[in-house]
Design a protein around this motif. Structure first.
Motif, mmCIF file in Angstrom:
data_model
loop_
_atom_site.group_PDB
_atom_site.id
_atom_site.type_symbol
_atom_site.label_atom_id
_atom_site.label_comp_id
_atom_site.label_asym_id
_atom_site.label_seq_id
_atom_site.Cartn_x
_atom_site.Cartn_y
_atom_site.Cartn_z
ATOM 1 N N UNK A 1 0.833 -1.204 0.000
ATOM 2 C CA UNK A 1 0.000 0.000 0.000
ATOM 3 C C UNK A 1 0.864 1.250 0.000
ATOM 4 N N UNK A 2 0.426 2.233 -0.773
ATOM 5 C CA UNK A 2 1.055 3.551 -0.743
ATOM 6 C C UNK A 2 0.152 4.458 0.085
ATOM 7 N N UNK A 3 0.636 4.844 1.245
ATOM 8 C CA UNK A 3 -0.138 5.728 2.120
ATOM 9 C C UNK A 3 0.229 7.167 1.800
ATOM 10 N N UNK A 4 -0.743 7.925 1.328
ATOM 11 C CA UNK A 4 -0.486 9.301 0.935
ATOM 12 C C UNK A 4 -1.552 10.253 1.441
ATOM 13 N N UNK A 5 -1.641 11.394 0.778
ATOM 14 C CA UNK A 5 -2.591 12.418 1.209
ATOM 15 C C UNK A 5 -2.983 13.296 0.030
ATOM 16 N N UNK A 6 -4.103 13.988 0.198
ATOM 17 C CA UNK A 6 -4.577 14.923 -0.804
ATOM 18 C C UNK A 6 -4.851 16.257 -0.132
ATOM 19 N N UNK A 7 -4.484 17.327 -0.792
ATOM 20 C CA UNK A 7 -4.706 18.671 -0.267
ATOM 21 C C UNK A 7 -4.888 19.632 -1.431
ATOM 22 N N UNK A 8 -5.168 20.877 -1.120
ATOM 23 C CA UNK A 8 -5.342 21.881 -2.168
ATOM 24 C C UNK A 8 -3.986 22.380 -2.663
ATOM 25 N N UNK A 9 -3.925 22.742 -3.940
ATOM 26 C CA UNK A 9 -2.825 23.542 -4.443
ATOM 27 C C UNK A 9 -3.049 24.982 -3.983
ATOM 28 N N UNK A 10 -2.071 25.856 -4.200
ATOM 29 C CA UNK A 10 -2.260 27.277 -3.855
ATOM 30 C C UNK A 10 -3.419 27.858 -4.651
ATOM 31 N N UNK A 11 -3.473 27.552 -5.941
ATOM 32 C CA UNK A 11 -4.569 27.998 -6.797
ATOM 33 C C UNK A 11 -5.889 27.421 -6.301
ATOM 34 N N UNK A 12 -5.866 26.145 -5.928
ATOM 35 C CA UNK A 12 -7.075 25.490 -5.462
ATOM 36 C C UNK A 12 -7.612 26.074 -4.174
ATOM 37 N N UNK A 13 -6.724 26.510 -3.279
ATOM 38 C CA UNK A 13 -7.187 27.106 -2.024
ATOM 39 C C UNK A 13 -7.860 28.444 -2.278
ATOM 40 N N UNK A 14 -7.325 29.220 -3.211
ATOM 41 C CA UNK A 14 -7.978 30.492 -3.570
ATOM 42 C C UNK A 14 -9.354 30.197 -4.178
ATOM 43 N N UNK A 15 -9.413 29.188 -5.033
ATOM 44 C CA UNK A 15 -10.689 28.779 -5.627
ATOM 45 C C UNK A 15 -11.674 28.370 -4.535
ATOM 46 N N UNK A 16 -11.223 27.531 -3.606
ATOM 47 C CA UNK A 16 -12.118 27.052 -2.546
ATOM 48 C C UNK A 16 -12.637 28.208 -1.697
ATOM 49 N N UNK A 17 -11.781 29.139 -1.349
ATOM 50 C CA UNK A 17 -12.206 30.292 -0.546
ATOM 51 C C UNK A 17 -13.209 31.166 -1.298
ATOM 52 N N UNK A 18 -13.151 31.105 -2.629
ATOM 53 C CA UNK A 18 -14.035 31.929 -3.450
ATOM 54 C C UNK A 18 -15.410 31.317 -3.646
ATOM 55 N N UNK A 19 -15.525 29.990 -3.468
ATOM 56 C CA UNK A 19 -16.782 29.318 -3.787
ATOM 57 C C UNK A 19 -17.419 28.575 -2.604
ATOM 58 N N UNK A 20 -16.742 28.552 -1.455
ATOM 59 C CA UNK A 20 -17.235 27.782 -0.309
ATOM 60 C C UNK A 20 -17.364 28.710 0.898
ATOM 61 N N UNK A 21 -18.460 28.586 1.620
ATOM 62 C CA UNK A 21 -18.633 29.339 2.865
ATOM 63 C C UNK A 21 -17.644 28.844 3.909
ATOM 64 N N UNK A 22 -17.003 29.780 4.602
ATOM 65 C CA UNK A 22 -16.039 29.416 5.644
ATOM 66 C C UNK A 22 -16.752 28.783 6.839
#
Length: 261
Positions: free
Chosen positions: A240-261
């Motif tokens: 098994x490859x144990x990894x993780x997923x997170x936002x890119x810098x661009x993706x975090x700006x996108x998320x902040x623009x479209x999702x309620x905090x």
């Protein structure tokens, strides 16, 4: 719709509707946006009355979001971007979560504190986003440190060096995340992450294993369940490859623009 198309469409909208959008009142801005919505979506309305309540709901949510913006920060200087977002929204308002995200994006485009960070690509990405992708990025955004564990499953035979990838990028959810999200009910989620990765919204690091106990429990539970449900052949081994997923810098700006905090 690209920016040139939006500029051309802007010329077709009654000037009084455009002028009203410059008045910094939540009600008036909401009413003028309703005019823009009706104008841009008029052909769709003629073809399908099913979308009418969705447009009304979108407009209502936009008004509520605009009311939270102090008047001195209400900015209607980017009508082309707003028109593009409205046009992109008409293709993807089947789910409540997507209506919420479009309303957040539109209201943020009217907020001078944040609208300079909003890319025209955001509405294009949102216009092509599936409901499951929308749920995933909402979940990721509201998770501690905006990171989730992922796992991949490999197989090899003892006398061979050939490794076969059986599963990849399976997002793991622990029970506390499930309770907070309420939208996802199983221990792992079989998402197709490829579109979100290609759009530059998220990134997967297959080697960045999360060490917090709740995540270690998720990895181990998945591995145990996988081997119970997929008995191995003689001389076959799973890894098994144990990894993780997170936002890119661009993706975090996108998320902040479209999702309620």
């Amino acid at each position: 719709m690209d920016v040139d198309d939006a500029n051309n469409l802007l010329k077709l909208i009654p000037q009084e509707v455009v002028n009203e959008a410059a008045i910094p009142s939540a009600k008036v801005v909401g009413q003028s946006l309703h005019g823009l919505l009706s104008t841009v979506l008029y052909p769709t309305l003629l073809l399908n009355s099913f979308i009418q309540p969705k447009i009304a709901k979108l407009n209502y949510k936009i008004e509520k979001n605009i009311a939270k913006i102090p008047e001195e920060y209400r900015d209607s200087s980017k009508p082309t971007s707003i028109l593009k977002t409205i046009d992109d929204a008409k293709y993807n308002m089947d789910a409540e979560i997507l209506i919420d995200m479009f309303s957040k994006l539109l209201s943020n485009q009217l907020d001078s504190r944040v609208n300079n960070a909003i890319s025209p690509k955001f509405s294009t990405i949102l216009g092509n986003m599936s409901t499951s992708e929308a749920k995933l990025i909402n979940l990721l955004f509201h998770t501690e440190y905006s990171i989730l564990p992922v796992i991949a499953v490999n197989s090899k035979y003892k006398n061979s060096n050939n490794i076969v990838k059986l599963e990849s990028n399976i997002v793991l959810l622990n029970s506390s995340i499930e309770q907070n999200a309420s939208m996802l009910k199983k221990q792992e989620a079989d998402y197709d992450l490829s579109s979100l990765i290609s759009d530059g919204i998220i990134k997967v690091d297959k080697n960045f294993e999360l060490t917090a106990q709740k995540y270690q429990d998720s990895y181990m539970l998945f591995e145990s369940n996988y081997e119970k449900s997929h008995p191995s052949y003689v001389d076959q081994e799973y890894s098994y490859d144990r990894g993780s997923v997170t936002f890119t810098s661009f993706g975090m700006v996108f998320a902040k623009s479209v999702i309620d905090s």
